[in-house]
Design an enzyme around this catalytic site. Structure first.
Site, PDB file in Angstrom:
ATOM      1  N   THR A 106      -3.010   4.761   7.530  1.00 35.58           N
ATOM      2  CA  THR A 106      -2.555   5.228   6.217  1.00 35.58           C
ATOM      3  C   THR A 106      -3.621   5.022   5.145  1.00 35.58           C
ATOM      4  OG1 THR A 106      -1.030   4.597   4.439  1.00 35.58           O
ATOM      5  CG2 THR A 106      -1.413   2.951   6.104  1.00 35.58           C
ATOM      6  N   ASP A 107      -3.540   5.837   4.094  1.00 31.20           N
ATOM      7  CA  ASP A 107      -4.458   5.643   2.959  1.00 31.20           C
ATOM      8  C   ASP A 107      -4.188   4.326   2.237  1.00 31.20           C
ATOM      9  OD1 ASP A 107      -2.033   6.335   1.733  1.00 31.20           O
ATOM     10  OD2 ASP A 107      -2.860   7.995   0.544  1.00 31.20           O
ATOM     11  N   GLU A 108      -3.035   3.692   2.535  1.00 32.29           N
ATOM     12  CA  GLU A 108      -2.680   2.459   1.820  1.00 32.29           C
ATOM     13  C   GLU A 108      -3.558   1.280   2.216  1.00 32.29           C
ATOM     14  OE1 GLU A 108       1.523   1.828   1.301  1.00 32.29           O
ATOM     15  OE2 GLU A 108       1.940   3.966   1.529  1.00 32.29           O
ATOM     16  N   TYR A 163       3.316  -4.157   4.249  1.00 33.82           N
ATOM     17  CA  TYR A 163       3.152  -2.940   5.075  1.00 33.82           C
ATOM     18  C   TYR A 163       1.678  -2.565   5.207  1.00 33.82           C
ATOM     19  CZ  TYR A 163       2.784   2.033   6.151  1.00 33.82           C
ATOM     20  OH  TYR A 163       2.396   3.241   6.692  1.00 33.82           O
ATOM     21  N   LYS A 222      -0.895  -2.580   8.516  1.00 34.07           N
ATOM     22  CA  LYS A 222      -1.588  -1.398   9.032  1.00 34.07           C
ATOM     23  C   LYS A 222      -3.106  -1.640   9.066  1.00 34.07           C
ATOM     24  CE  LYS A 222       0.040   2.069  10.001  1.00 34.07           C
ATOM     25  NZ  LYS A 222       0.638   2.563  11.286  1.00 34.07           N
TER      26      LYS A 222
HETATM   27  P1  NAD Z   1       9.233   6.556  10.523  1.00 31.82           P
HETATM   28  O1  NAD Z   1       9.702   5.279   9.922  1.00 31.82           O
HETATM   29  O2  NAD Z   1       9.936   7.830  10.180  1.00 31.82           O
HETATM   30  O3  NAD Z   1       9.249   6.448  12.113  1.00 31.82           O
HETATM   31  C1  NAD Z   1       8.770   5.326  12.786  1.00 31.82           C
HETATM   32  C2  NAD Z   1       9.184   5.471  14.248  1.00 31.82           C
HETATM   33  O4  NAD Z   1       8.685   4.341  14.974  1.00 31.82           O
HETATM   34  C3  NAD Z   1      10.703   5.482  14.447  1.00 31.82           C
HETATM   35  O5  NAD Z   1      11.061   6.495  15.368  1.00 31.82           O
HETATM   36  C4  NAD Z   1      11.000   4.100  15.018  1.00 31.82           C
HETATM   37  O6  NAD Z   1      12.143   4.088  15.859  1.00 31.82           O
HETATM   38  C5  NAD Z   1       9.720   3.802  15.785  1.00 31.82           C
HETATM   39  N1  NAD Z   1       9.465   2.369  15.931  1.00 31.82           N
HETATM   40  C6  NAD Z   1       9.429   1.420  14.963  1.00 31.82           C
HETATM   41  N2  NAD Z   1       9.152   0.214  15.501  1.00 31.82           N
HETATM   42  C7  NAD Z   1       8.990   0.424  16.845  1.00 31.82           C
HETATM   43  C8  NAD Z   1       8.685  -0.417  17.939  1.00 31.82           C
HETATM   44  N3  NAD Z   1       8.498  -1.745  17.773  1.00 31.82           N
HETATM   45  N4  NAD Z   1       8.580   0.131  19.165  1.00 31.82           N
HETATM   46  C9  NAD Z   1       8.763   1.466  19.349  1.00 31.82           C
HETATM   47  N5  NAD Z   1       9.080   2.309  18.349  1.00 31.82           N
HETATM   48  C10 NAD Z   1       9.186   1.789  17.115  1.00 31.82           C
HETATM   49  O7  NAD Z   1       7.704   6.642  10.173  1.00 31.82           O
HETATM   50  P2  NAD Z   1       6.738   7.868   9.826  1.00 31.82           P
HETATM   51  O8  NAD Z   1       6.816   8.118   8.378  1.00 31.82           O
HETATM   52  O9  NAD Z   1       6.976   8.956  10.783  1.00 31.82           O
HETATM   53  O10 NAD Z   1       5.314   7.207  10.105  1.00 31.82           O
HETATM   54  C11 NAD Z   1       4.705   7.316  11.386  1.00 31.82           C
HETATM   55  C12 NAD Z   1       3.340   6.658  11.348  1.00 31.82           C
HETATM   56  O11 NAD Z   1       2.536   7.275  10.336  1.00 31.82           O
HETATM   57  C13 NAD Z   1       3.366   5.179  11.001  1.00 31.82           C
HETATM   58  O12 NAD Z   1       2.400   4.521  11.793  1.00 31.82           O
HETATM   59  C14 NAD Z   1       2.995   5.132   9.534  1.00 31.82           C
HETATM   60  O13 NAD Z   1       2.385   3.905   9.206  1.00 31.82           O
HETATM   61  C15 NAD Z   1       2.036   6.290   9.450  1.00 31.82           C
HETATM   62  N6  NAD Z   1       1.925   6.950   8.143  1.00 31.82           N
HETATM   63  C16 NAD Z   1       3.034   7.391   7.491  1.00 31.82           C
HETATM   64  C17 NAD Z   1       2.897   8.074   6.288  1.00 31.82           C
HETATM   65  C18 NAD Z   1       4.098   8.645   5.559  1.00 31.82           C
HETATM   66  O14 NAD Z   1       3.939   9.190   4.461  1.00 31.82           O
HETATM   67  N7  NAD Z   1       5.315   8.590   6.124  1.00 31.82           N
HETATM   68  C19 NAD Z   1       1.629   8.285   5.750  1.00 31.82           C
HETATM   69  C20 NAD Z   1       0.512   7.816   6.454  1.00 31.82           C
HETATM   70  C21 NAD Z   1       0.675   7.159   7.648  1.00 31.82           C
HETATM   71  P1  TYD Z   2       7.371   5.813  -0.975  1.00 28.16           P
HETATM   72  O1  TYD Z   2       7.931   7.143  -0.598  1.00 28.16           O
HETATM   73  O2  TYD Z   2       8.144   4.591  -0.650  1.00 28.16           O
HETATM   74  O3  TYD Z   2       5.902   5.777  -0.365  1.00 28.16           O
HETATM   75  P2  TYD Z   2       4.707   4.692  -0.593  1.00 28.16           P
HETATM   76  O4  TYD Z   2       5.190   3.576  -1.418  1.00 28.16           O
HETATM   77  O5  TYD Z   2       4.391   4.264   0.806  1.00 28.16           O
HETATM   78  O6  TYD Z   2       3.604   5.469  -1.240  1.00 28.16           O
HETATM   79  O7  TYD Z   2       7.122   5.810  -2.561  1.00 28.16           O
HETATM   80  C1  TYD Z   2       6.315   6.797  -3.165  1.00 28.16           C
HETATM   81  C2  TYD Z   2       6.164   6.439  -4.632  1.00 28.16           C
HETATM   82  O8  TYD Z   2       7.444   6.533  -5.269  1.00 28.16           O
HETATM   83  C3  TYD Z   2       5.699   5.008  -4.854  1.00 28.16           C
HETATM   84  O9  TYD Z   2       4.829   4.977  -5.973  1.00 28.16           O
HETATM   85  C4  TYD Z   2       6.977   4.255  -5.151  1.00 28.16           C
HETATM   86  C5  TYD Z   2       7.820   5.289  -5.859  1.00 28.16           C
HETATM   87  N1  TYD Z   2       9.294   5.147  -5.653  1.00 28.16           N
HETATM   88  C6  TYD Z   2      10.136   5.170  -6.783  1.00 28.16           C
HETATM   89  O10 TYD Z   2       9.704   5.292  -7.928  1.00 28.16           O
HETATM   90  N2  TYD Z   2      11.486   5.067  -6.556  1.00 28.16           N
HETATM   91  C7  TYD Z   2      12.017   4.924  -5.304  1.00 28.16           C
HETATM   92  O11 TYD Z   2      13.262   4.797  -5.183  1.00 28.16           O
HETATM   93  C8  TYD Z   2      11.131   4.910  -4.187  1.00 28.16           C
HETATM   94  C9  TYD Z   2      11.654   4.768  -2.788  1.00 28.16           C
HETATM   95  C10 TYD Z   2       9.768   5.033  -4.411  1.00 28.16           C
END
Ligand code: NAD
Ligand code: TYD
Length: 338
Positions: free
Chosen positions: A125-127, A150, A154
């Site tokens: 992630t970019d985080e 988190y 990562k």
């Molecule tokens: P999500 O929370 O929707 O899904 C996570 C999945 O992982 C779920 O299906 C869950 O059941 C499974 N999981 C969790 N713990 C597990 C374990 N111990 N063993 C097996 N399965 C497990 O997440 P997402 O948003 O689809 O993110 C997927 C990946 O992308 C993650 O690694 C996250 O860090 C990364 N990512 C997400 C975003 C975003 O904006 N959502 C951005 C950049 C990177």
């Molecule tokens: P989020 O979707 O949780 O992603 P991330 O924190 O991983 O970037 O949140 C996106 C942005 O929105 C973040 O700056 C936090 C803000 N946010 C709110 O203002 N209200 C909310 O209820 C949530 C869940 C997030």
């Protein structure tokens, strides 16, 4: 690369990626997922019956189960999406993210090393870069300064992946995506939370002053970026994936309300997130040089996403009625007393 284990494939990005890969290639795709609150088999319903797809329920921290899955399905590539992914939950309960994101990534790497797998890709992630002041952008060689449990987990996982590359010579790659939006996004995250609340005329909780910035990309663009890294990425390298356009949370909330024809009075400023990162911003030149491009502008991505939630209440309503209610109460009751 013929038989791929997609961990976390029942989650938001993982399921979109599985559909992308099944549509584009003839690889065997085995989803390995613990089905936590965020993992949903209905996200994979469209893949059921496809002879190139199989599902296994399992935890990435369970090294014996991972080994058995890899051996049974003769896996040659692991793509690790599995993680605890919500910053707010990671603040409430850091132990779960450390276990899944660090111990789990290690267990996958260890099995890959032991069985001599030719390929490992880590979804990051970019985080990991931490918050970035304007007008700067993070490039792949920049130092990590993660600030939430988190993002720290990562970053930790990335370091272990890199160590397995340098120490054991494993062919690893890493992609660092910005915030994704699109179908099957669990409604604890900002965009689906705001959209589904607004659809039900429930206030939209904006943390702090709402001026924080994120690069929101459409999930299929991210999946295409991962695809490019898988096929063209160089061993040991990491690649940023994002639009390189940032939007303020408050502007994103106004746009969602406008798309839904709902009043802006639904916006409610609440107590800020602890350690809230002000801005993420990526330089994506390295991936673009491999031929990838982001296909959706923010407005296009948001419009498609909001439409999906309008069209699919049967997906999100049961979620918002279940475990989610307890979580929402714990997370937002105290915030609203700002
Ligand atoms: P999500 O929370 O929707 O899904 C996570 C999945 O992982 C779920 O299906 C869950 O059941 C499974 N999981 C969790 N713990 C597990 C374990 N111990 N063993 C097996 N399965 C497990 O997440 P997402 O948003 O689809 O993110 C997927 C990946 O992308 C993650 O690694 C996250 O860090 C990364 N990512 C997400 C975003 C975003 O904006 N959502 C951005 C950049 C990177
Ligand atoms: P989020 O979707 O949780 O992603 P991330 O924190 O991983 O970037 O949140 C996106 C942005 O929105 C973040 O700056 C936090 C803000 N946010 C709110 O203002 N209200 C909310 O209820 C949530 C869940 C997030």
């Amino acid at each position: 690369m013929q038989r791929i284990l997609v961990t976390g494939g029942a989650g938001f990005i993982g399921s979109n990626f599985v559909h992308h890969m099944l549509a584009r290639y003839s690889y065997d795709i085995v989803v390995y997922d613990a089905l936590t609150y965020a993992g949903r088999l209905e996200n994979l319903a469209a893949a059921e019956g496809n002879p190139k797809y199989a599902f296994l329920k399992g935890d990435i921290c369970d090294i014996d189960a991972v080994r058995s899955a890899v051996k049974t399905h003769k896996i040659d590539t692991i793509i690790n999406f599995a993680a605890e992914t919500h910053v707010d939950r990671s603040i409430m309960q850091p132990d779960a993210v450390i276990k899944a994101n660090i111990n789990g990534t290690w267990a996958l790497l260890e099995v890959a090393r032991e069985l001599g797998l030719p390929r490992f890709h880590q979804i990051s992630t970019d985080e990991v870069y931490g918050q970035i002041p304007e007008p700067l952008r993070s490039s792949e060689g920049d130092p990590f300064e993660p600030r939430s449990p988190y993002s720290a987990s990562k970053a930790g996982a990335e370091h272990i992946v890199y160590a397995y590359h340098t120490t054991y010579g494993m062919y690893t790659t890493i992609s660092r995506g910005s915030n994704n939006i699109g179908p099957f996004h669990y409604p604890e995250k900002a965009v689906p939370l705001f959209t589904t609340n607004a659809l039900d005329n429930i206030p939209i909780p904006i943390y702090g002053d709402g001026m924080q910035m994120r690069d929101y990309q459409y999930v299929t663009d991210h999946c295409e970026g991962i695809d490019v890294v898988l096929h063209k990425g160089v061993a040991g390298e990491a690649y940023n994936v994002g639009t390189s356009v940032e939007t303020r949370n408050i502007d994103m909330a106004h746009k969602i309300l406008d798309l839904l024809g709902k009043p802006h009075s639904l916006i409610e400023y609440v107590k800020d997130r602890a350690g809230h990162d002000r801005r993420y911003a990526l330089n994506t030149d390295k991936l673009r040089a491999l031929g990838w491009t982001s296909r959706h502008t923010f407005d296009q991505a948001l419009e498609k996403t909001v439409q999906w939630y309008i069209d699919n209440p049967s997906w999100w309503r049961p979620i918002k009625n279940g475990e989610y209610r307890d979580y929402y109460y714990k997370q937002y009751a105290e915030r609203q007393s700002k």
